[in-house]
Scaffold this active site. Structure first.
Site, mmCIF file in Angstrom:
data_model
loop_
_atom_site.group_PDB
_atom_site.id
_atom_site.type_symbol
_atom_site.label_atom_id
_atom_site.label_comp_id
_atom_site.label_asym_id
_atom_site.label_seq_id
_atom_site.Cartn_x
_atom_site.Cartn_y
_atom_site.Cartn_z
ATOM 1 N N ASP A 165 0.657 -1.122 0.229
ATOM 2 C CA ASP A 165 -0.083 0.133 0.022
ATOM 3 C C ASP A 165 0.448 1.448 0.066
ATOM 4 O O ASP A 165 1.680 1.473 0.939
ATOM 5 C CB ASP A 165 -0.552 0.083 1.360
ATOM 6 C CG ASP A 165 -2.108 0.911 0.951
ATOM 7 O OD1 ASP A 165 -2.286 1.916 0.274
ATOM 8 O OD2 ASP A 165 -3.219 0.815 1.419
ATOM 9 N N CYS A 189 -7.648 4.126 -1.998
ATOM 10 C CA CYS A 189 -6.672 2.812 -2.197
ATOM 11 C C CYS A 189 -7.721 2.223 -2.262
ATOM 12 O O CYS A 189 -7.919 0.800 -2.841
ATOM 13 C CB CYS A 189 -6.883 2.342 -0.289
ATOM 14 S SG CYS A 189 -5.379 3.532 0.753
ATOM 15 N N ASP A 193 -0.410 -0.621 -4.946
ATOM 16 C CA ASP A 193 -1.773 0.269 -5.284
ATOM 17 C C ASP A 193 -2.107 1.497 -6.103
ATOM 18 O O ASP A 193 -2.759 2.008 -6.825
ATOM 19 C CB ASP A 193 -3.065 0.281 -4.546
ATOM 20 C CG ASP A 193 -2.750 1.010 -2.779
ATOM 21 O OD1 ASP A 193 -1.523 1.169 -2.393
ATOM 22 O OD2 ASP A 193 -3.420 1.131 -1.849
ATOM 23 N N HIS A 194 -1.278 2.422 -5.533
ATOM 24 C CA HIS A 194 -0.793 4.150 -6.058
ATOM 25 C C HIS A 194 0.351 4.393 -5.240
ATOM 26 O O HIS A 194 0.905 3.615 -4.429
ATOM 27 C CB HIS A 194 -1.964 4.461 -4.941
ATOM 28 C CG HIS A 194 -2.503 4.287 -3.916
ATOM 29 N ND1 HIS A 194 -1.576 4.911 -2.970
ATOM 30 C CD2 HIS A 194 -4.045 4.086 -3.534
ATOM 31 C CE1 HIS A 194 -2.719 5.016 -1.846
ATOM 32 N NE2 HIS A 194 -3.747 4.258 -2.145
#
Length: 509
Positions: free
Chosen positions: A13, A53, A318-319
């Site tokens: 994450d 998220c 995720d980013h």
């Protein structure tokens, strides 16, 4: 064992791509991920198609752009019948095991009004079998584990506060209240390793999701002081925040939302001094190193159990995270650092391409089609992404994409967001789209706001050149390209069906 065919899909994450290749790579120790890169294929221009998220994971796991799945904010439901990696793996006879979270907001039409699934945005995506619940705002198994180890805390959020070893007022760089062997990252890895040993010799699919280095930025010793803040490079930013705000009207509310005080618990009045900025950057890198340590344990388990060469291993994020770049924190902005993520794929029987770096543009929606393609499954027409297997095996498909595309919704349907109030927008026009080519990045807004154009052969993200006369041809070309991209990627879930006298006929996308 020889007939087993496994998939291990790891999402970290909020890990920036430049921790592995770029500005921060020389300042953070990630030995296990770097060793894995030498044994796999890495994608250097990989971008998340949305954030934060919940939306980003919705896109990764469904293979859809946010404009199609429309789960566009944390808390926005995802349609219950949307095909995803778990539903498709079940069709192949696999139990999609989830160690961690998917941050999926459930479709209220599929549940009774009082169902607990409708009281959290962190519920598992339909199709997954939750092996270990590990969620940022819940994590009951981990908090129970901490209690069993003798840790005391009044509220769960207190777990994320730095604690002074001497009992004095805590500093930003003080450690977490728990030891490293009891951290959320260690607990999740222990759970994965403990439960997966029984599956050796069988075919399996596991989705392992690490919360870290997502904030709150607090790390157990020794990771809290693993990096000296003084030795780290300062963020890439203009000298003054007001200069950043002058780039576009959207920037000021984005900076207000992505403030440094929101990155750590217990420091609500924290100011963005260089000392504070560098301290939090150091903790972020320490948390990334902690995740690397435990990913090393996972890879070693696959190798020592004889499963590594039967397992497709996918590691991504995720980013991204702004981490003080452009005076911004978090990811709800327009800059590459919020979207640029690592992607590393290890395919069995692909030794000739080990260590390969792919520089063609790829998107987070490509991951699920790639896994399904490797499994020999049919990719549903609903999925907008493309399989990366040809690139993994050293081929370049004809008509590969020339750009990447991302979206951001900055509205709040219940109470106007900071940006909505500042810009005078509402839920239907509080969004933006980003198109990135080799040279240019175009940002367009749903509201009647001017575009942003960055020239990476010029000053890059430091200057918006959209109003300069010499760029009007490029601006028009990129605007048409963005329009065509949206038109060509309209939802295809049912669009290629035809109902005939002989029943429904389907054409593959």
């Amino acid at each position: 064992m020889a007939d087993a065919k496994n998939v291990l899909f790891i999402i970290i994450d909020q890990l920036r791509a430049d921790c592995l290749s770029g500005a921060l790579a020389a300042h953070v120790e990630l030995p296990n991920l770097r060793a894995f890169m030498e044994d796999a294929v890495s994608f250097e221009r990989h971008f998340s198609v949305t954030n934060p998220c919940g939306p980003s994971r919705a896109s990764i796991l469904t293979g859809q752009y946010a404009m199609n799945h429309r789960s566009i904010r944390n808390g926005t439901p995802l349609r219950h019948d949307t095909p995803n990696i778990a539903t498709e793996m079940r069709k192949l006879g696999y139990l999609p095991m989830l160690f961690g979270y998917t941050d999926t907001s459930q479709d209220p039409r599929a549940f009774a009004p009082g169902d607990p699934a409708l009281s959290t945005y962190e519920f598992p995506m339909p199709g997954f079998h939750e092996m270990t619940e590990m969620r940022l705002e819940m994590s009951y198994p981990w908090r129970s584990h901490l209690m069993a180890q003798g840790y005391a805390f009044d509220r769960y959020c207190d777990v994320y506060r730095p604690v002074s070893p001497g009992g004095t007022e805590p500093r930003l760089t003080d450690p977490a209240l728990y030891r490293a062997e009891h951290s959320d990252t260690a607990f999740l890895t222990d759970s994965f390793l403990g439960k997966m040993r029984g599956y050796c010799g069988e075919s399996w699919f596991a989705h392992l999701t690490y919360i870290r280095p997502h904030p709150p930025l607090v790390a157990p010793a020794p990771y809290n002081e693993m990096y000296d803040p003084v030795r780290l490079p300062l963020p890439q930013r203009m000298d003054h925040r007001t200069d950043e705000e002058a780039i576009h009207p959207f920037i000021a509310p984005a900076l207000e939302k992505g403030s440094i005080s929101g990155m750590v618990e217990g420091f609500g009045d924290l100011e963005a001094s260089d000392e504070a900025v560098q301290s939090l950057r150091a903790i972020y890198l320490g948390l990334a190193s902690e995740v690397d340590t435990h990913i090393g344990r996972v890879i070693e388990f696959l190798k020592s159990s004889g499963q590594y060469e039967n397992t497709l291993v996918v590691i991504t994020a995720d980013h991204g995270e702004m981490l003080g770049d452009r005076h911004c924190w978090g990811k709800s902005t327009i800059y590459d650092a919020a979207y640029h993520t690592p992607l590393i794929l290890h395919c069995p029987d692909n030794a000739e391409n080990a260590g390969r770096r792919v520089t063609l543009p790829t998107e987070s929606i490509d991951v699920t089609p790639t896994i399904l393609d490797w499994m020999g499954a049919t990719v549903p027409n609903s999925m907008d992404g493309r399989s990366l297997l040809p690139l993994v095996y050293g081929e370049t498909p004809e008509s590969w994409r020339r750009h990447t595309y991302s979206e951001l919704d900055f509205s709040n349907p219940l109470e106007p967001s900071v940006a909505e109030r500042a810009l005078g927008t509402g839920p239907s026009d509080s969004s933006l789209c980003i198109l990135r080519e080799d040279r240019f990045t175009l940002v367009e807004f749903a509201a009647d706001l001017p575009p942003v154009l960055f020239d990476h052969e010029g000053d890059g993200e430091m200057r918006n050149v959209a109003t300069r006369p010499e760029y009007q041809g490029d601006l028009a070309r990129l605007t048409r390209a963005m329009l065509r991209h949206r038109m060509r990627n309209a939802d295809q879930t049912l669009a290629l069906y035809s109902i005939t006298g002989d029943g429904p006929k389907l054409r593959a996308r």
